[in-house]
Every structure is written in C-alpha cells, then in structure tokens.
Write a protein that holds these residues in place. Sequence first.
Motif, PDB file in Angstrom:
ATOM      1  N   LYS A 191     -61.097 -21.047 -30.085  1.00  0.00           N
ATOM      2  CA  LYS A 191     -59.954 -20.694 -31.186  1.00  0.00           C
ATOM      3  C   LYS A 191     -60.463 -19.975 -32.267  1.00  0.00           C
ATOM      4  N   SER A 236     -59.103 -25.870 -29.232  1.00  0.00           N
ATOM      5  CA  SER A 236     -59.813 -24.480 -28.437  1.00  0.00           C
ATOM      6  C   SER A 236     -59.569 -24.612 -26.994  1.00  0.00           C
ATOM      7  N   ALA A 239     -56.058 -23.782 -26.577  1.00  0.00           N
ATOM      8  CA  ALA A 239     -55.589 -22.201 -26.915  1.00  0.00           C
ATOM      9  C   ALA A 239     -56.219 -21.258 -25.633  1.00  0.00           C
ATOM     10  N   TYR A 242     -53.850 -21.737 -22.826  1.00  0.00           N
ATOM     11  CA  TYR A 242     -52.375 -20.924 -23.282  1.00  0.00           C
ATOM     12  C   TYR A 242     -52.692 -19.536 -22.704  1.00  0.00           C
TER      13      TYR A 242
END
Length: 391
Positions: A191, A236, A239, A242
């Motif tokens: 991240k 992190s 993310a 994602y």
Amino acid sequence: MILYWFRKNLRIEDNPSLNKAVQSAQEQGKRLVLFFSSHLLFKNAGPFRRVFLENAIKELSTELNAVGLDLISTPDSPDLWIKAHAHGASIYTETLPGTWEDTELQRVIEVIGNDQVHRTWNRTLYPIELIPGGVEELPRVFTDFYRGVVLKSKWPIPAPLNTPWKIDRGGLAQDRLKNYLWVTRAISSYKDTRNGLLNDLDSSRLSPFLSLGRLSARQVYSEVKNFESLHGANPSTEAFIYELVWRDYFQFYLLKHGFKVFRSQGILENQKLCKQTNFASQPDGFIKWIEGKTAQRFINAHMNELRKTGWMSNRGRQVVASYLVNDLQLDWRLGANYFEETLIDYDVASNWGNWNYIAGVGADPRKNRYFDPISQANRYDPDGRYQDRWA
Ligand SMILES: Cc1cc2nc3c(=O)[nH]c(=O)nc-3n(C[C@H](O)[C@H](O)[C@H](O)COP(=O)(O)OP(=O)(O)OC[C@H]3O[C@@H](n4cnc5c(N)ncnc54)[C@H](O)[C@@H]3O)c2cc1C
C-alpha cells in the motif's frame, strides 16, 4: 482425438478446461493432443513482448515434457491448423474477451462445429455468475461493481484446481510470486510502495504472468491468503487483492462491451459526450511522446523506461496516457496501440479498458481525469532520481 488448445492460459495448474480435456481423453480412451498457435498471441508484439512470450511458451513446453506430453506449436491460425490436422476432434479451450479473440474462436467453430468446441471461462478471480443477470448487467462504474456486486455477493473465490499430474513448480512466474511474497515479504508494504518508481519490489510485477496466464488470478489470490494466514492480513494485502478485482472488472468490461471498447468514443453511445472528437493533427507530437522527447521530463522518463525495457509502472501509465489525451490532444487509440505493441504485460482487457477510463470514454464517472505532469513529478519523484535514471 481430444484436442486441448492453449490460448492465453499458458499453464498446467489451475486450468479447468485442460483438466476437462484430460478427463475426456481418459474416459473415451482417446489420444490427447495439445496445441498452441502463435498467430494471435504474437500479433502486434514488439521485441520485448515477443521475447517474453517465447520464454513463456518454452517453459510451458518443458513442463508438459516433464509429464510426458508434447506441445505442438504452430504459426498458422488455429482454424487452418485444425482443418489440416485435427478434423473431427473434440476441442477443449478457454473463452476470452476481445474481438479478434472472438473471431478466432468463431473460425474454429466454423471448421469443427459448435458442439465440438468445449469452452470454459477461467480468466478472473470471480466467476461470471457473480454478476446478477450476467455480464450484460455489469455496473457502469467500478465502485458499483465492487460495493454492489463483489462485497454484497459474499461469493467465495474458488480455490485453484489441482493438476492431473505431479509437477515440480518452477519458472519465472513462480519465482516472482515466491520472491514478492515469501522471500522479501514486499507485499506487506504494498500500500505504501505501490506508487514508487525506482524499486522493482514497489509493486508485484506479476502482471506479465497474469496476462499470459502463466499464473491464474486464483493462484495468486490463494498464495496471498496463505501469506495472510501466516503473517496476518494488513491494509497492504487487502489493497493488493483489491487490484485483482480491478483486473476482473476490466475482463468483464471487455466481455460486455466488445468492439465498442476500441472505438474513439469508447462505450459512450452519444459521440457528442466524447470530449475527444477533434484530434490534434500533430504526428510529431506522437513521435516525441514515444521517443521521450516531450516538454516534460517526467513523461520522457516513463516513455524511455517503456521503450527500453517493455515495462512502466501503473503511476507512469496513468500520467503518460493523460498527457497524450489532454496535453497533446491526440487520439487515445494511438497510445493504446503503442502500449499493445510495447508492454510485456499487454492484456487486451486491461490495456484498452484503462485507456478508455483515462480518455473519459469508459468506466470513469469523472469525465475530466487529468494528471498534471509537474505536480505528479513533484509528488512521486521529488528528488528527480527516477527522471535522472531514465533521462
Ligand atoms: C493506460 C494503462 C494501460 C494499462 N495496460 C495494462 C496492460 O496491458 N496489462 C496489464 O496487466 N495491466 C495494464 N494496466 C494496469 C496496471 O497498470 C498494471 O496491471 C500494473 O501496473 C502492473 O503492475 P504490477 O503487476 O506490479 O501491479 P500490482 O500493483 O502489483 O497489482 C497486482 C495485479 O493487479 C492487477 N491490476 C493492478 N492495477 C490494475 C488496473 N488498473 N487494471 C487492471 N488490472 C490491474 C494486475 O494484474 C496486477 O498484476 C494499464 C493501466 C493503464 C493506466
């Protein structure tokens, strides 16, 4: 004969249609033949992508040899090869998004018949059935897909499939995955580092392997989950997952919108809504962009890195794409075509979908997405080290 046709999933593991082909050959006592056509995969590939593709095919071939199978490789289009060598066979393969990909499949169907071509979708983390009403109902905007479909569905991501064979894992893709997660644990700080420009561990650099299917998104996801169970989930790892969902979105987006994604007006039905209807006629602007000779050092550094290595970070891609569209006011498809030729991780859905997005003709709710090269340079390369490296 049972024919397995490798298209993009250039791997043995987590390959459901390959598993089905093996099972069908065993049940029917038929010979299993594996084949690959470089016809479409190498189309428009510049030197870096070409070398990367050749290596991936070599690795796949070695893996198949190790379990006693040969890979037949042909430069002919699949329909021609099948007509000459495998007429009457049952074919197993994967479904891909994209117009050329569709045409390629339709030609094979014309040669061998629809019933003989068994297709499986295996390009994404989530199955197409995730979207209520099917891919036609894919929300217009990514956040609606993420919040309204992915999070609401609670659909479990299927575990990767086992192979029918015992194999030794190896190759560049497995090495990179192992290194990024287990050896360096760089994923733990993803991240914070993902917008970094200088270090090759700033982001995973798994995209070339995901694009070519040397790794499936589910294999990567499952390895991240293993990592989380040992070292704990953190912002992190979340993310990172994602981003894999973004990747899913663009695969579904191309499947839904098809040829529209490649038009200057993109998926917009009303061409007047497209801010880019009067393109500047400055071919030298495009050449300068490619050659890293624009008025902006930050743009030039990214374009030099791409031209000299076949790689550019996500931050760089956003900034140079915005520059081409908004500052040079050129047809965004020039940029998308150049990326297609040059990026080693070129993926038809991710490339053209992201260009749609930046050009304001796609999935972006904000129409004027502008990345100012000077403020981007100040923010992401404050001491100018990246610009010096790729001057
Ligand atoms: C104009 C433009 C063109 C692009 N063209 C491509 C392309 O041809 N092929 C490609 O794989 N990606 C493309 N991307 C998306 C993104 O830039 C790359 O996936 C990412 O930079 C790859 O680096 P990484 O593997 O270190 O990503 P990480 O940051 O480590 O992310 C993990 C994975 O998530 C996926 N991912 C991350 N960001 C995106 C995104 N914006 N869209 C779709 N998937 C994403 C990728 O598979 C990536 O490997 C493009 C983005 C832009 C703005």
